[in-house]
Design a protein around this motif. Structure first.
Motif, short mmCIF file in Angstrom:
data_model
loop_
_atom_site.label_atom_id
_atom_site.label_comp_id
_atom_site.label_asym_id
_atom_site.label_seq_id
_atom_site.Cartn_x
_atom_site.Cartn_y
_atom_site.Cartn_z
N PRO A 102 32.00 46.12 47.59
CA PRO A 102 31.52 45.03 46.74
C PRO A 102 32.47 44.81 45.56
N LEU A 103 32.43 43.62 44.99
CA LEU A 103 33.23 43.33 43.80
C LEU A 103 32.80 44.25 42.66
N PRO A 104 33.73 44.72 41.86
CA PRO A 104 33.34 45.53 40.70
C PRO A 104 32.43 44.71 39.78
N SER A 105 31.55 45.39 39.09
CA SER A 105 30.61 44.69 38.21
C SER A 105 31.12 44.60 36.78
N SER A 106 32.09 45.42 36.40
CA SER A 106 32.64 45.36 35.04
C SER A 106 34.01 44.69 35.06
N LEU A 107 34.32 43.97 34.01
CA LEU A 107 35.60 43.27 33.93
C LEU A 107 36.78 44.23 33.86
N GLY A 108 36.59 45.36 33.19
CA GLY A 108 37.65 46.35 33.07
C GLY A 108 38.11 46.90 34.41
N ALA A 109 37.22 46.94 35.38
CA ALA A 109 37.56 47.49 36.70
C ALA A 109 38.57 46.61 37.43
N PHE A 110 38.71 45.36 37.03
CA PHE A 110 39.66 44.46 37.68
C PHE A 110 41.09 44.66 37.19
N LYS A 111 41.25 45.33 36.06
CA LYS A 111 42.57 45.44 35.44
C LYS A 111 43.62 46.03 36.39
N LYS A 112 43.27 47.08 37.09
CA LYS A 112 44.22 47.72 38.02
C LYS A 112 43.69 47.76 39.44
N HIS A 113 42.71 46.92 39.73
CA HIS A 113 42.14 46.89 41.08
C HIS A 113 43.21 46.47 42.07
N GLU A 114 43.28 47.14 43.20
CA GLU A 114 44.36 46.85 44.15
C GLU A 114 44.10 45.62 45.00
N TYR A 116 41.53 42.90 43.98
CA TYR A 116 41.03 41.77 43.23
C TYR A 116 41.62 41.71 41.82
N CYS A 117 41.64 40.52 41.23
CA CYS A 117 42.07 40.35 39.84
C CYS A 117 41.30 39.19 39.22
N ILE A 118 41.31 39.16 37.88
CA ILE A 118 40.72 38.03 37.16
C ILE A 118 41.78 37.50 36.20
N GLU A 119 41.64 36.24 35.83
CA GLU A 119 42.64 35.59 34.99
C GLU A 119 42.77 36.25 33.62
N LYS A 120 41.71 36.84 33.14
CA LYS A 120 41.71 37.49 31.82
C LYS A 120 42.80 38.56 31.72
N PHE A 145 41.96 37.17 44.89
CA PHE A 145 42.66 38.26 45.55
C PHE A 145 43.94 38.55 44.77
N ARG A 146 44.27 39.81 44.61
CA ARG A 146 45.49 40.19 43.88
C ARG A 146 46.73 39.65 44.58
N ARG A 147 46.66 39.43 45.87
CA ARG A 147 47.83 38.90 46.59
C ARG A 147 48.18 37.49 46.11
N CYS A 148 47.27 36.82 45.39
CA CYS A 148 47.54 35.49 44.82
C CYS A 148 48.25 35.59 43.47
N LEU A 149 48.46 36.80 42.97
CA LEU A 149 49.13 37.00 41.68
C LEU A 149 50.64 36.93 41.91
N ARG A 150 51.30 36.01 41.24
CA ARG A 150 52.75 35.79 41.40
C ARG A 150 53.48 36.17 40.12
N GLN A 151 54.66 36.76 40.28
CA GLN A 151 55.51 37.11 39.14
C GLN A 151 56.37 35.90 38.78
N LEU A 152 56.43 35.56 37.51
CA LEU A 152 57.25 34.47 37.03
C LEU A 152 58.58 35.01 36.51
N LYS A 153 59.63 34.19 36.60
CA LYS A 153 60.95 34.58 36.11
C LYS A 153 61.52 33.45 35.27
N THR A 154 62.32 33.81 34.29
CA THR A 154 63.04 32.79 33.54
C THR A 154 64.14 32.23 34.43
N LYS A 155 64.66 31.07 34.05
CA LYS A 155 65.74 30.45 34.83
C LYS A 155 66.93 31.41 34.94
#
Length: 166
Positions: A102-114, A116-120, A145-155
């Motif tokens: 199940p999805l974690p119930s606390s927001l802190g659990a998303f910080k390093k979840h492998e 899921y992630c939240i925008e916060k 899903f954490r797989r939707c998290l993309r790394q940004l780079k400067t030009k």
């Protein structure tokens, strides 16, 4: 490569790793041994991986210990193609197990979840894309899903890492 099989000769239990969790025993570390390797198999023995990770020591001592013991068994520290394939299959299987949790119930659990992630918790050099793949809501926050998290780079960094070809 084979597959890890749970064997408990003291309690006469075979291939039922979560029986301890279901009986109230919460383990933070479980190690699997084979004739050629040592692996942290804790994920197989817990039902709530996020909570278990919070109980574990965040320092590198555990990984270093596993590597040292594995070196003692194998006599070297490189992984063969068969070892890498087995590890990849194991990682895939455990990711599938994580998707069933199940999805974690606390927001802190998303910080390093492998999984899921939240925008916060998105860093300034990261972005969630696509934002249409919302998994659920927790305390008013959209879960992705954490797989939707993309790394940004400067030009400049982009061109340094992958210069255009003439």
């Amino acid at each position: 490569g084979g597959k890890w099989v749970h064997v408990d000769v003291l309690n006469d239990v075979l291939n039922t790793p979560c029986c301890y969790w279901e009986n109230g025993l919460r383990m933070a570390y479980v190690v699997g041994f084979s004739e050629r390797d040592v692996t942290d198999v804790t994920r197989r023995y817990v039902r709530d991986w996020v909570t278990t990770q919070q109980q574990r020591d965040p320092s590198k001592w555990w990984l270093e210990t596993i590597e040292k013991v594995s070196f003692q068994i194998k006599g070297h520290d490189y992984k063969s193609r068969a070892d890498l394939l087995q590890q990849s299959a194991e990682d895939h299987e455990l990711t599938q197990v994580a998707l069933q949790e199940p999805l974690p119930s606390s927001l802190g659990a998303f910080k390093k979840h492998e999984v899921y992630c939240i925008e916060k918790h998105v860093l300034r050099n990261e972005v969630i894309f696509p934002k249409t793949q919302i998994v659920g809501l927790v305390n008013g926050h959209k879960v992705y899903f954490r797989r939707c998290l993309r790394q940004l780079k400067t030009k400049d960094k982009w061109f340094r890492e992958d210069p255009p070809r003439a």
